[in-house]
Write a protein that holds these residues in place. Structure first.
Motif, PDB file in Angstrom:
ATOM      1  N   VAL A  18      -7.119 -38.415   8.918  1.00 57.97           N
ATOM      2  CA  VAL A  18      -6.619 -39.766   8.715  1.00 57.97           C
ATOM      3  C   VAL A  18      -5.160 -39.612   8.520  1.00 57.97           C
ATOM      4  O   VAL A  18      -4.667 -38.471   8.113  1.00 57.97           O
ATOM      5  CB  VAL A  18      -7.266 -40.353   7.669  1.00 57.97           C
ATOM      6  CG1 VAL A  18      -8.576 -40.736   7.908  1.00 57.97           C
ATOM      7  CG2 VAL A  18      -6.928 -39.893   6.355  1.00 57.97           C
ATOM      8  N   GLN A  19      -4.055 -40.693   8.756  1.00 55.31           N
ATOM      9  CA  GLN A  19      -3.097 -40.397   8.608  1.00 55.31           C
ATOM     10  C   GLN A  19      -2.516 -39.944   7.114  1.00 55.31           C
ATOM     11  O   GLN A  19      -2.977 -40.534   6.133  1.00 55.31           O
ATOM     12  CB  GLN A  19      -2.330 -41.948   8.807  1.00 55.31           C
ATOM     13  CG  GLN A  19      -0.645 -41.816   8.888  1.00 55.31           C
ATOM     14  CD  GLN A  19       0.012 -43.240   8.955  1.00 55.31           C
ATOM     15  OE1 GLN A  19      -0.623 -44.194   9.210  1.00 55.31           O
ATOM     16  NE2 GLN A  19       1.127 -43.125   9.253  1.00 55.31           N
ATOM     17  N   GLY A  20      -1.643 -38.975   7.074  1.00 50.53           N
ATOM     18  CA  GLY A  20      -1.364 -38.416   6.039  1.00 50.53           C
ATOM     19  C   GLY A  20      -2.098 -37.067   5.459  1.00 50.53           C
ATOM     20  O   GLY A  20      -1.580 -36.544   4.688  1.00 50.53           O
ATOM     21  N   GLN A  21      -3.117 -36.799   5.975  1.00 54.25           N
ATOM     22  CA  GLN A  21      -3.645 -35.540   5.727  1.00 54.25           C
ATOM     23  C   GLN A  21      -2.918 -34.570   6.467  1.00 54.25           C
ATOM     24  O   GLN A  21      -2.535 -34.570   7.463  1.00 54.25           O
ATOM     25  CB  GLN A  21      -5.082 -35.616   6.221  1.00 54.25           C
ATOM     26  CG  GLN A  21      -6.249 -36.519   5.351  1.00 54.25           C
ATOM     27  CD  GLN A  21      -7.745 -36.208   5.618  1.00 54.25           C
ATOM     28  OE1 GLN A  21      -7.918 -36.578   6.899  1.00 54.25           O
ATOM     29  NE2 GLN A  21      -8.447 -35.887   4.839  1.00 54.25           N
ATOM     30  N   THR A  22      -3.274 -33.342   5.633  1.00 51.29           N
ATOM     31  CA  THR A  22      -2.701 -32.112   6.308  1.00 51.29           C
ATOM     32  C   THR A  22      -3.510 -31.112   6.604  1.00 51.29           C
ATOM     33  O   THR A  22      -4.332 -30.825   5.719  1.00 51.29           O
ATOM     34  CB  THR A  22      -1.709 -31.609   5.277  1.00 51.29           C
ATOM     35  OG1 THR A  22      -0.431 -32.306   5.090  1.00 51.29           O
ATOM     36  CG2 THR A  22      -1.139 -30.158   5.663  1.00 51.29           C
ATOM     37  N   LEU A  23      -3.605 -30.613   7.772  1.00 51.18           N
ATOM     38  CA  LEU A  23      -4.627 -29.480   8.331  1.00 51.18           C
ATOM     39  C   LEU A  23      -3.719 -28.331   8.223  1.00 51.18           C
ATOM     40  O   LEU A  23      -2.691 -28.169   8.574  1.00 51.18           O
ATOM     41  CB  LEU A  23      -4.998 -29.855   9.533  1.00 51.18           C
ATOM     42  CG  LEU A  23      -5.879 -29.084  10.506  1.00 51.18           C
ATOM     43  CD1 LEU A  23      -7.308 -28.972   9.796  1.00 51.18           C
ATOM     44  CD2 LEU A  23      -5.931 -29.265  11.967  1.00 51.18           C
ATOM     45  N   TRP A  37      -5.390 -28.728  20.323  1.00 51.30           N
ATOM     46  CA  TRP A  37      -5.330 -30.149  20.772  1.00 51.30           C
ATOM     47  C   TRP A  37      -5.164 -31.377  19.570  1.00 51.30           C
ATOM     48  O   TRP A  37      -5.871 -31.112  18.792  1.00 51.30           O
ATOM     49  CB  TRP A  37      -6.299 -30.398  21.682  1.00 51.30           C
ATOM     50  CG  TRP A  37      -6.444 -29.533  22.892  1.00 51.30           C
ATOM     51  CD1 TRP A  37      -5.866 -29.739  24.123  1.00 51.30           C
ATOM     52  CD2 TRP A  37      -7.319 -28.464  22.909  1.00 51.30           C
ATOM     53  NE1 TRP A  37      -6.409 -28.524  24.798  1.00 51.30           N
ATOM     54  CE2 TRP A  37      -7.077 -27.815  24.144  1.00 51.30           C
ATOM     55  CE3 TRP A  37      -8.066 -27.636  22.107  1.00 51.30           C
ATOM     56  CZ2 TRP A  37      -7.836 -26.798  24.571  1.00 51.30           C
ATOM     57  CZ3 TRP A  37      -8.637 -26.512  22.415  1.00 51.30           C
ATOM     58  CH2 TRP A  37      -8.723 -25.966  23.848  1.00 51.30           C
ATOM     59  N   ALA A  38      -4.904 -32.253  19.825  1.00 54.83           N
ATOM     60  CA  ALA A  38      -4.844 -33.535  19.083  1.00 54.83           C
ATOM     61  C   ALA A  38      -4.927 -34.784  19.756  1.00 54.83           C
ATOM     62  O   ALA A  38      -4.173 -34.803  20.758  1.00 54.83           O
ATOM     63  CB  ALA A  38      -3.622 -33.495  18.247  1.00 54.83           C
ATOM     64  N   PHE A  39      -5.864 -35.581  19.623  1.00 55.75           N
ATOM     65  CA  PHE A  39      -6.184 -37.072  20.095  1.00 55.75           C
ATOM     66  C   PHE A  39      -6.040 -38.162  19.296  1.00 55.75           C
ATOM     67  O   PHE A  39      -6.823 -37.986  18.249  1.00 55.75           O
ATOM     68  CB  PHE A  39      -7.567 -36.871  20.996  1.00 55.75           C
ATOM     69  CG  PHE A  39      -7.859 -35.737  21.998  1.00 55.75           C
ATOM     70  CD1 PHE A  39      -7.583 -36.043  23.243  1.00 55.75           C
ATOM     71  CD2 PHE A  39      -8.134 -34.429  21.552  1.00 55.75           C
ATOM     72  CE1 PHE A  39      -7.777 -35.041  24.169  1.00 55.75           C
ATOM     73  CE2 PHE A  39      -8.330 -33.381  22.489  1.00 55.75           C
ATOM     74  CZ  PHE A  39      -8.163 -33.823  23.872  1.00 55.75           C
ATOM     75  N   SER A  40      -5.503 -39.300  19.760  1.00 56.40           N
ATOM     76  CA  SER A  40      -5.660 -40.205  18.721  1.00 56.40           C
ATOM     77  C   SER A  40      -6.860 -40.828  18.618  1.00 56.40           C
ATOM     78  O   SER A  40      -7.683 -40.875  19.795  1.00 56.40           O
ATOM     79  CB  SER A  40      -4.549 -41.392  19.656  1.00 56.40           C
ATOM     80  OG  SER A  40      -4.935 -42.666  19.043  1.00 56.40           O
ATOM     81  N   ALA A  41      -7.256 -41.269  17.296  1.00 59.35           N
ATOM     82  CA  ALA A  41      -8.507 -41.631  17.093  1.00 59.35           C
ATOM     83  C   ALA A  41      -8.738 -42.931  17.770  1.00 59.35           C
ATOM     84  O   ALA A  41     -10.016 -43.245  17.900  1.00 59.35           O
ATOM     85  CB  ALA A  41      -8.820 -41.829  15.637  1.00 59.35           C
ATOM     86  N   GLU A  42      -7.790 -43.641  17.947  1.00 56.98           N
ATOM     87  CA  GLU A  42      -7.890 -44.947  18.405  1.00 56.98           C
ATOM     88  C   GLU A  42      -8.027 -45.115  20.001  1.00 56.98           C
ATOM     89  O   GLU A  42      -8.811 -45.879  20.346  1.00 56.98           O
ATOM     90  CB  GLU A  42      -6.359 -46.045  18.139  1.00 56.98           C
ATOM     91  CG  GLU A  42      -6.532 -47.267  18.509  1.00 56.98           C
ATOM     92  CD  GLU A  42      -5.132 -48.278  18.059  1.00 56.98           C
ATOM     93  OE1 GLU A  42      -4.698 -48.753  18.910  1.00 56.98           O
ATOM     94  OE2 GLU A  42      -5.079 -47.835  16.764  1.00 56.98           O
ATOM     95  N   ALA A 165      -0.906 -35.145   9.519  1.00 53.64           N
ATOM     96  CA  ALA A 165      -1.153 -36.283  10.681  1.00 53.64           C
ATOM     97  C   ALA A 165      -0.424 -37.476  10.429  1.00 53.64           C
ATOM     98  O   ALA A 165      -0.131 -38.002   9.365  1.00 53.64           O
ATOM     99  CB  ALA A 165      -2.540 -36.847  10.527  1.00 53.64           C
ATOM    100  N   GLU A 166       0.222 -37.919  11.537  1.00 52.45           N
ATOM    101  CA  GLU A 166       0.972 -39.078  11.576  1.00 52.45           C
ATOM    102  C   GLU A 166       0.420 -40.226  12.020  1.00 52.45           C
ATOM    103  O   GLU A 166       0.874 -41.281  11.974  1.00 52.45           O
ATOM    104  CB  GLU A 166       2.394 -39.007  12.498  1.00 52.45           C
ATOM    105  CG  GLU A 166       3.102 -37.617  11.921  1.00 52.45           C
ATOM    106  CD  GLU A 166       3.797 -37.764  10.432  1.00 52.45           C
ATOM    107  OE1 GLU A 166       3.741 -38.888   9.871  1.00 52.45           O
ATOM    108  OE2 GLU A 166       4.099 -36.681   9.986  1.00 52.45           O
ATOM    109  N   MET A 167      -0.807 -40.117  12.389  1.00 50.05           N
ATOM    110  CA  MET A 167      -1.669 -41.469  12.875  1.00 50.05           C
ATOM    111  C   MET A 167      -3.012 -40.611  12.653  1.00 50.05           C
ATOM    112  O   MET A 167      -3.451 -39.444  12.739  1.00 50.05           O
ATOM    113  CB  MET A 167      -1.478 -41.715  14.408  1.00 50.05           C
ATOM    114  CG  MET A 167      -1.646 -40.699  15.339  1.00 50.05           C
ATOM    115  SD  MET A 167      -1.591 -41.207  16.878  1.00 50.05           S
ATOM    116  CE  MET A 167       0.136 -41.181  17.219  1.00 50.05           C
ATOM    117  N   ASP A 168      -4.029 -41.558  12.643  1.00 50.23           N
ATOM    118  CA  ASP A 168      -5.476 -41.224  12.646  1.00 50.23           C
ATOM    119  C   ASP A 168      -5.867 -40.513  13.868  1.00 50.23           C
ATOM    120  O   ASP A 168      -5.339 -41.013  14.941  1.00 50.23           O
ATOM    121  CB  ASP A 168      -6.301 -42.261  12.459  1.00 50.23           C
ATOM    122  CG  ASP A 168      -6.310 -42.746  10.971  1.00 50.23           C
ATOM    123  OD1 ASP A 168      -5.675 -42.417  10.287  1.00 50.23           O
ATOM    124  OD2 ASP A 168      -7.111 -44.113  11.100  1.00 50.23           O
ATOM    125  N   CYS A 169      -6.113 -38.966  13.953  1.00 44.98           N
ATOM    126  CA  CYS A 169      -6.224 -38.385  14.919  1.00 44.98           C
ATOM    127  C   CYS A 169      -7.541 -37.520  14.822  1.00 44.98           C
ATOM    128  O   CYS A 169      -8.057 -37.327  13.818  1.00 44.98           O
ATOM    129  CB  CYS A 169      -5.236 -37.729  15.426  1.00 44.98           C
ATOM    130  SG  CYS A 169      -4.677 -36.594  14.142  1.00 44.98           S
TER     131      CYS A 169
END
Length: 198
Positions: A18-23, A37-42, A165-169
């Motif tokens: 979710v936006q703001g979480q750090t992996l 890879w990263a994909f927009s959750a939306e 994360a800068e967006m839900d992804c």
């Protein structure tokens, strides 16, 4: 910090953010490349794009503080910390069955493309395609004539990258199965990696 999650050798894992979480992705043994890879959750048709990232950064290596952008030129993650020397790859496509056939492999070989799709299926999602990954710790030097080489990582055990994360992804990580070239170390032995949320 959450519990460490394992990325088994030659396999992939997906993690919703979710936006703001750090992996945090950890090169546990120091020599393992992790395709990322990263994909927009939306809308998974929006994804982390190496072509757009290189244009955005004006270089081929991302470094701490850089926004990692999508094919719609929006930040999806920010690379906030990198304890390694910072040698990663944005040029080389994910390995696939065709790549291994070209290297002389006659039987099925685990590969990052299949790992991406399997990891997405495991969380009930579907990757619309296999974009070029951010190949964490992959060492692909480019010479003055534009030639590339496939060399062992320069990272050390325990090196990690943090990405916010800068967006839900959906983040997907593959412990690259390459064992025919030394990109996973001179021993050509794929190993596990780990990740966690911090």
């Amino acid at each position: 910090m959450d519990a460490l999650e394992r990325i088994p050798p030659r396999r992939g894992r997906a993690q919703r953010l979710v936006q703001g979480q750090t992996l945090r992705i950890i090169n546990t043994h120091g020599s393992q490349v992790v395709d990322f890879w990263a994909f927009s959750a939306e809308d998974p048709l929006e994804f982390l794009s190496m072509e757009h990232l290189r244009a955005s950064l004006g270089r081929i290596f991302p470094k701490a503080g850089d926004a990692l952008v999508t094919n719609r030129r929006r930040p999806i993650l920010t690379l906030t910390q990198d304890t390694s020397p910072g040698v990663h790859d944005t040029l080389i496509a994910a390995c696939d069955s065709h790549r291994y056939a070209g290297l002389g492999c006659r039987d099925y070989h685990e590969n990052c493309t299949d790992n991406l799709h399997a990891a997405m299926r495991a969380i009930g999602q579907r990757a619309p395609e296999c974009p070029s990954p951010l190949n964490l710790w992959m060492n692909i030097p480019v010479d003055a004539a534009g030639g590339v080489a496939f060399e062992a990582p320069v990272s050390k055990p325990g090196d990690y990258v943090d990405m916010r994360a800068e967006m839900d992804c959906i983040a997907v990580m593959s412990a690259c199965p390459q064992d025919m070239l030394p990109i996973n170390g001179e021993a050509c032995t794929p190993m596990e990696a780990h990740y966690t949320l911090v």
